[in-house]
Design a protein around this motif. Structure first.
Motif, PDB file in Angstrom:
ATOM      1  N   ARG A 171     -19.017 -55.990   6.729  1.00  0.00           N
ATOM      2  CA  ARG A 171     -20.319 -55.432   6.351  1.00  0.00           C
ATOM      3  C   ARG A 171     -21.405 -56.329   6.916  1.00  0.00           C
ATOM      4  O   ARG A 171     -21.349 -57.550   6.797  1.00  0.00           O
ATOM      5  CB  ARG A 171     -20.450 -55.317   4.832  1.00  0.00           C
TER       6      ARG A 171
ATOM      7  N   ASP B  13     -19.580 -51.633   6.778  1.00  0.00           N
ATOM      8  CA  ASP B  13     -20.343 -50.985   7.845  1.00  0.00           C
ATOM      9  C   ASP B  13     -19.434 -50.595   9.001  1.00  0.00           C
ATOM     10  O   ASP B  13     -19.702 -49.641   9.713  1.00  0.00           O
ATOM     11  CB  ASP B  13     -21.438 -51.909   8.357  1.00  0.00           C
ATOM     12  N   PHE B  14     -18.391 -51.352   9.196  1.00  0.00           N
ATOM     13  CA  PHE B  14     -17.397 -50.957  10.191  1.00  0.00           C
ATOM     14  C   PHE B  14     -16.055 -51.582   9.873  1.00  0.00           C
ATOM     15  O   PHE B  14     -15.950 -52.568   9.155  1.00  0.00           O
ATOM     16  CB  PHE B  14     -17.850 -51.248  11.628  1.00  0.00           C
TER      17      PHE B  14
ATOM     18  N   CYS C 153     -12.311 -52.357  11.967  1.00  0.00           N
ATOM     19  CA  CYS C 153     -11.599 -52.333  13.235  1.00  0.00           C
ATOM     20  C   CYS C 153     -10.135 -52.676  12.985  1.00  0.00           C
ATOM     21  O   CYS C 153      -9.784 -53.235  11.943  1.00  0.00           O
ATOM     22  CB  CYS C 153     -12.216 -53.282  14.252  1.00  0.00           C
TER      23      CYS C 153
ATOM     24  N   ARG D 117     -12.071 -48.814  16.341  1.00  0.00           N
ATOM     25  CA  ARG D 117     -13.205 -49.272  15.534  1.00  0.00           C
ATOM     26  C   ARG D 117     -13.870 -48.046  14.935  1.00  0.00           C
ATOM     27  O   ARG D 117     -14.111 -47.068  15.633  1.00  0.00           O
ATOM     28  CB  ARG D 117     -14.180 -50.038  16.408  1.00  0.00           C
ATOM     29  N   LEU D 118     -14.166 -48.116  13.681  1.00  0.00           N
ATOM     30  CA  LEU D 118     -14.853 -47.045  12.960  1.00  0.00           C
ATOM     31  C   LEU D 118     -16.143 -47.626  12.400  1.00  0.00           C
ATOM     32  O   LEU D 118     -16.125 -48.630  11.690  1.00  0.00           O
ATOM     33  CB  LEU D 118     -13.963 -46.521  11.812  1.00  0.00           C
ATOM     34  N   THR D 119     -17.273 -47.009  12.736  1.00  0.00           N
ATOM     35  CA  THR D 119     -18.562 -47.499  12.262  1.00  0.00           C
ATOM     36  C   THR D 119     -19.248 -46.408  11.442  1.00  0.00           C
ATOM     37  O   THR D 119     -18.992 -45.227  11.597  1.00  0.00           O
ATOM     38  CB  THR D 119     -19.479 -47.899  13.426  1.00  0.00           C
ATOM     39  N   ARG D 120     -20.132 -46.843  10.571  1.00  0.00           N
ATOM     40  CA  ARG D 120     -20.962 -45.906   9.841  1.00  0.00           C
ATOM     41  C   ARG D 120     -22.408 -46.220  10.172  1.00  0.00           C
ATOM     42  O   ARG D 120     -22.702 -47.269  10.739  1.00  0.00           O
ATOM     43  CB  ARG D 120     -20.699 -45.960   8.335  1.00  0.00           C
TER      44      ARG D 120
END
Length: 152
Positions: free
Chosen positions: A97, A115-116, A118, A145-148
């Motif tokens: 975060r 917030d992401f 990986c 990687r996954l981000t918001r």
């Protein structure tokens, strides 16, 4: 016992990064130890250089947690002695975060999502030294990687 020692060093590695203990991070490596974070957007270099880079970079993500799983350990040969080297391949998931306006907030209103996140695979190389097992090399292979959206 060697398997437990090597496994413990992987855990110490994760804890040092997550806790921001860069002195402990440096102490996990041999004198010529190296780390390669290029696949995750980082640098490659000796353990001291990489620790300095991590120290600066991790200020941006004060919440981080490495989960290192599926550890496959193999032992090798160095100078005709069995068991002087070890390799560990392990998968990881790493939620983080970013620092933001609600840092330090706790309780029910505290943010609960990273917030992401990986994930990927670590390749650890170990060497048995007079002081015990130490990391000779860490290579990160980030696979996803996954981000918001950033918090406002």
């Amino acid at each position: 016992m060697d398997r437990l020692a090597v496994d413990g060093l992987v855990t110490e590695y994760a804890a040092a990064v997550d806790d921001g203990d860069w002195q402990a991070y440096r102490g996990l490596f041999t004198a010529d130890g190296r780390a390669d974070y290029r696949s995750a957007g980082g640098i490659e270099g000796d353990a001291g250089q990489v620790a300095g880079w991590l120290e600066r970079t991790m200020l941006l993500v004060p919440m981080r947690q490495h989960l290192i799983v599926n550890r496959r350990v193999t032992f090798g040969v160095l100078a005709q002695d069995v068991g002087d080297t070890a390799q560990v391949q392990a998968d990881y998931i790493n939620p983080m975060r970013f620092e933001g306006p609600d840092e330090g907030v706790s309780g029910p209103s505290a943010p609960s999502e990273p917030d992401f996140v990986c994930g990927g695979r670590y390749a650890f190389a170990f060497l048995r030294t007079d002081g015990g097992w130490r990391l000779r090399e860490v290579v990160v292979e980030e696979k996803w990687r996954l981000t918001r959206h950033p918090r406002t």
